[in-house]
Design a protein around this motif. Structure first.
Motif, PDB file in Angstrom:
ATOM      1  N   GLU A   7       0.830  -1.210   0.000  1.00  0.00           N
ATOM      2  CA  GLU A   7       0.000   0.000   0.000  1.00  0.00           C
ATOM      3  C   GLU A   7       0.864   1.260   0.000  1.00  0.00           C
ATOM      4  O   GLU A   7       1.740   1.430   0.850  1.00  0.00           O
ATOM      5  N   TYR A  38       6.048   9.624  -1.043  1.00  0.00           N
ATOM      6  CA  TYR A  38       4.962   8.659  -0.877  1.00  0.00           C
ATOM      7  C   TYR A  38       4.982   8.105   0.544  1.00  0.00           C
ATOM      8  O   TYR A  38       6.050   7.990   1.166  1.00  0.00           O
ATOM      9  N   ARG A  92       0.608   5.731  -0.945  1.00  0.00           N
ATOM     10  CA  ARG A  92      -0.220   6.868  -1.352  1.00  0.00           C
ATOM     11  C   ARG A  92       0.664   8.094  -1.496  1.00  0.00           C
ATOM     12  O   ARG A  92       1.648   8.248  -0.765  1.00  0.00           O
ATOM     13  N   ARG A  93       0.314   8.959  -2.425  1.00  0.00           N
ATOM     14  CA  ARG A  93       1.087  10.169  -2.670  1.00  0.00           C
ATOM     15  C   ARG A  93       0.942  11.111  -1.475  1.00  0.00           C
ATOM     16  O   ARG A  93      -0.153  11.307  -0.948  1.00  0.00           O
ATOM     17  N   GLU A 121       4.348   4.706   2.482  1.00  0.00           N
ATOM     18  CA  GLU A 121       4.291   3.274   2.215  1.00  0.00           C
ATOM     19  C   GLU A 121       3.985   2.527   3.505  1.00  0.00           C
ATOM     20  O   GLU A 121       4.425   2.924   4.587  1.00  0.00           O
ATOM     21  N   GLU A 154       4.075   2.337   8.872  1.00  0.00           N
ATOM     22  CA  GLU A 154       4.009   3.336   7.811  1.00  0.00           C
ATOM     23  C   GLU A 154       5.277   4.179   7.834  1.00  0.00           C
ATOM     24  O   GLU A 154       5.797   4.521   8.896  1.00  0.00           O
TER      25      GLU A 154
END
Length: 262
Positions: A149, A168, A151-152, A170, A176
């Motif tokens: 997973e 990003y 996300r920007r 991750e 995270e």
């Protein structure tokens, strides 16, 4: 320079001097006599060296980040603390595990002895565990067929290069962290070495696929396009692990970084 070996040699020398004075020469010396120089500057340092040796060997060891491969998590000049006992108690100098406490988890930032040259210490993030199938194709990471997973999260400004890099977030397991991926950098891995278990990796123009062998780990830098890691020089054997990085305790250039990282 093998600092652990140097510290061990100093410990042995000072210990011998301390024992010689404590159990032999002190009894023969007059109570009001001045201590000889070899006691004042040799034996007297034994307790201090012993404390440092035990602390550094079994509990916590300091390291300095020398490169930008772990940006944005760790910056050049960060002084970090490493838990030496996180993955087992090991004998100093020979690095032989004698008590198994735990194993690295995906997402851990680990310090290890660089496989091609064990005299060097490296730091990277654990991506693949023993038995995992790790793929990084077109800059998308998958583990055992499951996309990791991401996300920007905006852009990261590199003050030294005056350059913006896509940032990003991750997620590896329950952890995270931030990573950098440059859009215009090639997806393929250049200059791959011939490393042990090289036959477990397949490289092409899109990237690579590797199956992590037993007793080994696959590691990558958070600065994905500016990191020499397992993609280039192979897997990290368990016996090369030094410990788990967890804390920034100093940075001469940015005092606000003290206490950061987890």
């Amino acid at each position: 320079m093998n600092f652990a070996l140097i510290l061990f040699i100093l410990l042995v020398i000072s210990g011998v001097l301390w024992a010689a004075d404590r159990f032999h020469f002190r009894k023969r010396r007059a109570s009001d006599a001045k201590e000889p120089l070899w006691v004042e500057y040799g034996a007297s340092f034994f307790p201090v060296i012993l404390a440092v040796f035990l602390l550094r060997s079994f509990l916590v060891e300091p390291f300095k980040i020398p490169s930008g491969s772990m940006i944005p998590t760790l910056l050049v000049g960060d002084f970090i603390a490493v838990k030496k006992y996180a993955y087992g108690i090991r004998l100093p100098v020979v690095n032989k595990k004698i008590i198994d406490i735990g194993q690295p988890a995906r997402g851990d930032v680990v310090v290890f002895r660089y496989p091609p040259d064990p005299s060097l210490d490296y730091i990277k993030r654990v991506v693949g565990l023993p038995g995992d199938k790790v793929a990084y194709l077109n800059k998308r990471l998958t583990i055992n067929g499951q996309p990791v997973e991401v996300r920007r999260a905006g852009d990261y400004f590199d003050a030294e290069r005056l350059f913006y890099t896509p940032l990003y977030e991750e997620r590896l397991g329950d952890r995270e962290h931030m990573i950098l991926i440059e859009d215009d950098a090639p997806a393929f891995v250049p200059h791959v070495m011939q490393f042990p278990h090289r036959d477990k990796c397949l490289y092409n123009t899109e990237g690579f696929v590797c199956e992590v062998p037993p007793g080994h780990y696959f590691v990558m830098g958070d600065n994905r396009d500016n990191s020499q890691d397992s993609r280039v020089w192979g897997f990290v054997p368990d016996e090369n692990l030094v410990g788990k990085a967890f804390f920034i305790w100093f940075n001469f250039g940015d005092l606000k970084r003290i206490g950061g990282f987890r």
